[in-house]
Design a protein around this motif. Structure first.
Motif, PDB file in Angstrom:
ATOM      1  N   TRP A  62      34.248  -9.275 -35.859  1.00 18.44           N
ATOM      2  CA  TRP A  62      35.440  -8.685 -35.252  1.00 18.44           C
ATOM      3  C   TRP A  62      35.127  -8.303 -33.811  1.00 18.44           C
ATOM      4  N   GLU A  87      36.192  -6.951 -29.939  1.00 12.50           N
ATOM      5  CA  GLU A  87      37.103  -6.164 -29.111  1.00 12.50           C
ATOM      6  C   GLU A  87      37.861  -7.085 -28.154  1.00 12.50           C
ATOM      7  N   LYS A 128      43.586  -8.012 -30.951  1.00 10.52           N
ATOM      8  CA  LYS A 128      44.850  -7.294 -30.759  1.00 10.52           C
ATOM      9  C   LYS A 128      46.019  -8.149 -31.219  1.00 10.52           C
ATOM     10  N   TYR A 158      45.460  -2.482 -34.752  1.00 11.53           N
ATOM     11  CA  TYR A 158      44.224  -2.795 -34.029  1.00 11.53           C
ATOM     12  C   TYR A 158      43.277  -1.596 -33.948  1.00 11.53           C
ATOM     13  N   ASP A 159      43.746  -0.490 -33.403  1.00  8.65           N
ATOM     14  CA  ASP A 159      42.858   0.663 -33.198  1.00  8.65           C
ATOM     15  C   ASP A 159      42.303   1.186 -34.517  1.00  8.65           C
ATOM     16  N   MET A 167      39.895  -1.558 -36.173  1.00  5.56           N
ATOM     17  CA  MET A 167      38.669  -1.762 -35.399  1.00  5.56           C
ATOM     18  C   MET A 167      37.741  -0.551 -35.524  1.00  5.56           C
ATOM     19  N   THR A 168      38.321   0.630 -35.544  1.00  3.04           N
ATOM     20  CA  THR A 168      37.516   1.841 -35.727  1.00  3.04           C
ATOM     21  C   THR A 168      36.858   1.847 -37.102  1.00  3.04           C
ATOM     22  N   ARG A 171      29.472  -0.261 -33.685  1.00  9.17           N
ATOM     23  CA  ARG A 171      30.620  -0.707 -32.890  1.00  9.17           C
ATOM     24  C   ARG A 171      30.946  -2.145 -33.261  1.00  9.17           C
ATOM     25  N   CYS A 172      32.062  -2.635 -32.738  1.00 11.00           N
ATOM     26  CA  CYS A 172      32.421  -4.030 -32.934  1.00 11.00           C
ATOM     27  C   CYS A 172      31.842  -4.889 -31.803  1.00 11.00           C
ATOM     28  N   THR A 186      31.520  -7.387 -28.597  1.00 13.69           N
ATOM     29  CA  THR A 186      32.191  -7.609 -27.328  1.00 13.69           C
ATOM     30  C   THR A 186      31.937  -9.045 -26.881  1.00 13.69           C
TER      31      THR A 186
END
Length: 258
Positions: free
Chosen positions: A193, A195, A200, A207-208, A211-212, A222-223, A225
């Motif tokens: 996944w 960012e 999105k 999304y938020d 993803m969190t 974290r996801c 990048t």
């Protein structure tokens, strides 16, 4: 007649490099000292921004519009690369597309939509490999990196044709590594996944929250990048000279711990 630029500088093609992962990879290659061919299908303005970012790192660039699913278009693009550079050292097959039908509603997918996803994601990779083979075989240490996805390896929230097409990318990577070896190394990357705009678009209003949740369940907290992905691509190209046929998962350890 071939018009050579710097004959000592390596050249990389990144398909689908107008934005997202492709643009980030293209810029990372420019930063690493490569001249870069930026390919796009529709988003010319975004592709020009990628070109400018590459040029800011000293890269000579070639901007080429090409639908990778169309053989004539691919043939013309590779011809233009040979005409300008006379060489090709790296191919990053990143061009891809999806639809927004969730997996549980796969029975609502139109055949035309299924075929279009496979045309870009699978046939496109085949056509790029087919028509760049000759140039790659002329290079000293050529390699190919294909963009797959973690959903090509395990179930996920992505639409069925996208997941199936990325499984095909992984299989093709293994077969191409054998078919093009020992001359050309062929590997794939499988981001988790990520960012940014792609997720999105897929997750919409969730999304938020989602993803969190994914970040909290990931060992590295974290996801992924786009910079994480580009770092792995550069490492595969520049350093991992005895690695081929592999698919490198980039997800912070999520797939191995859940």
């Amino acid at each position: 007649m071939t018009t050579l630029c710097n004959p000592y500088k390596k050249v990389a093609l990144v398909t689908g490099s107008a934005s997202g992962i492709g643009a980030t990879i293209a810029i990372a290659l420019a930063r690493a000292g490569y001249d870069v061919i930026v390919n796009y299908s529709r988003s010319e303005d975004s592709a020009r921004a990628t070109v400018e970012a590459c040029q800011a790192h000293g890269a000579d660039t070639l901007l080429l519009q090409c639908d990778v699913s169309d053989e004539d278009s691919v043939r013309q693009m590779v011809g233009a690369i040979r005409e300008k550079y006379g060489r090709l050292d790296v191919v990053c097959s990143n061009a891809g597309m999806s639809i927004d039908t969730p997996p549980r509603k796969f029975d609502l997918i139109e055949v035309e939509d299924w075929d279009r996803v496979f045309a870009v994601n699978v046939r496109g990779l085949f056509l790029i490999a087919k028509h760049t083979k000759a140039l790659l075989f002329e290079a000293e240490k050529p390699c190919m990196v294909n963009t797959a996805s973690i959903v090509g390896m395990r179930p996920g929230a992505q639409p069925l044709p996208y997941s199936a097409s990325k499984a095909a990318v992984i299989s093709m990577t293994q077969t191409l590594a054998n078919a093009l070896g020992p001359k050309v190394r062929v590997n794939a990357i499988a981001p988790g996944w990520m960012e940014g705009d792609w997720m999105k678009w897929m997750l919409r209003d969730n999304y938020d929250k989602l993803m969190t949740r994914r970040a909290n369940a990931t060992p590295l907290g974290r996801c992924v990048t786009m910079e994480d992905v580009a770092e792995v691509v550069i490492t595969l190209i520049e350093h991992m000279h005895f690695v081929t046929g592999e698919t490198i998962v980039i997800d912070g350890g999520f797939a191995k711990t859940t």
